[in-house]
Design a protein around this motif. Structure first.
Motif, PDB file in Angstrom:
ATOM      1  N   GLN A 291      21.161  -0.203 -18.272  1.00 28.85           N
ATOM      2  CA  GLN A 291      21.840  -1.415 -17.809  1.00 28.85           C
ATOM      3  C   GLN A 291      22.141  -2.349 -18.973  1.00 28.85           C
ATOM      4  O   GLN A 291      23.226  -2.938 -19.039  1.00 28.85           O
ATOM      5  N   THR A 292      21.213  -2.475 -19.900  1.00 28.51           N
ATOM      6  CA  THR A 292      21.442  -3.313 -21.075  1.00 28.51           C
ATOM      7  C   THR A 292      22.588  -2.768 -21.918  1.00 28.51           C
ATOM      8  O   THR A 292      23.437  -3.526 -22.388  1.00 28.51           O
ATOM      9  N   ALA A 293      22.629  -1.445 -22.101  1.00 29.99           N
ATOM     10  CA  ALA A 293      23.703  -0.827 -22.884  1.00 29.99           C
ATOM     11  C   ALA A 293      25.055  -1.040 -22.213  1.00 29.99           C
ATOM     12  O   ALA A 293      26.060  -1.291 -22.883  1.00 29.99           O
TER      13      ALA A 293
ATOM     14  N   ASP B 298      25.801  -3.598 -20.006  1.00 27.59           N
ATOM     15  CA  ASP B 298      26.088  -5.031 -19.998  1.00 27.59           C
ATOM     16  C   ASP B 298      26.540  -5.552 -21.357  1.00 27.59           C
ATOM     17  O   ASP B 298      27.374  -6.455 -21.432  1.00 27.59           O
ATOM     18  N   THR B 299      25.977  -5.029 -22.437  1.00 27.44           N
ATOM     19  CA  THR B 299      26.320  -5.514 -23.771  1.00 27.44           C
ATOM     20  C   THR B 299      27.541  -4.837 -24.359  1.00 27.44           C
ATOM     21  O   THR B 299      28.033  -5.244 -25.410  1.00 27.44           O
ATOM     22  N   GLY B 300      28.040  -3.783 -23.707  1.00 24.82           N
ATOM     23  CA  GLY B 300      29.185  -3.061 -24.240  1.00 24.82           C
ATOM     24  C   GLY B 300      28.802  -1.996 -25.252  1.00 24.82           C
ATOM     25  O   GLY B 300      29.663  -1.309 -25.796  1.00 24.82           O
ATOM     26  N   ASN B 301      27.509  -1.859 -25.506  1.00 21.66           N
ATOM     27  CA  ASN B 301      27.034  -0.875 -26.477  1.00 21.66           C
ATOM     28  C   ASN B 301      27.363   0.551 -26.029  1.00 21.66           C
ATOM     29  O   ASN B 301      27.754   1.392 -26.843  1.00 21.66           O
TER      30      ASN B 301
ATOM     31  N   ASP C 137      29.900   1.498 -24.050  1.00 17.07           N
ATOM     32  CA  ASP C 137      31.340   1.699 -24.231  1.00 17.07           C
ATOM     33  C   ASP C 137      31.694   1.924 -25.696  1.00 17.07           C
ATOM     34  O   ASP C 137      32.538   2.760 -26.017  1.00 17.07           O
TER      35      ASP C 137
END
Length: 108
Positions: free
Chosen positions: A58-60, A62-65, A67
Motif C-alpha cells: 500500500q505504501t509503494a 500510495d507514494t508512486g514507488n 508505478d
C-alpha cells in the motif's frame, strides 16, 4: 517489456511462493517481529508477515514507488496492470487530445 510480461512474471512469482515461505531472520528483524507479536498478539506469527506485506504494498502504491519501478521495467503502471490495457490502448493513442483551432469562442 510490456503488460503481458508483467502479468506473466507476477503469475510465475506467485506460483513459486507456494504455501510456505522459509526465511532466515537477522537479529534486528527477529527483535522487531518479537515486539510486534507481543504487542499485536496475532494468532500466528505468519499473520504479521501478511500484514507487513500489505502495508509495504500500500505504501509503494500510495507514494508512486510501485508505478516508478513498473514504468522503468515494464513501461506500464499499476492502474494499467489492473485494467489489463495500457493507457494508449484505453485512449486509442489520442492523449493528449489534439489542439482544436477554435477561434470562434473568442468572437463576439
Amino acid at each position: 517489456m510490456s503488460l503481458d510480461d508483467l502479468t506473466e512474471d507476477i503469475e510465475a512469482q506467485y506460483a513459486d511462493l507456494g504455501d510456505e515461505l522459509d526465511i532466515e531472520l537477522d537479529r534486528e528483524t527477529r527483535n522487531e517481529l518479537a515486539m510486534l507479536s507481543v504487542a499485536l498478539e496475532p494468532e500466528e506469527t505468519d499473520e504479521l508477515l501478511r500484514r507487513g506485506i500489505h502495508m509495504l504494498f500500500q505504501t509503494a502504491v500510495d507514494t508512486g514507488n510501485l508505478d516508478f519501478h513498473l514504468r522503468s521495467q515494464y513501461d506500464v503502471t499499476y492502474d494499467e496492470y489492473l485494467s489489463g490495457m495500457t493507457f494508449e490502448e484505453m485512449t486509442g493513442g489520442q492523449f493528449p487530445q489534439p489542439q482544436q483551432n477554435d477561434d470562434r469562442r473568442y468572437q463576439f
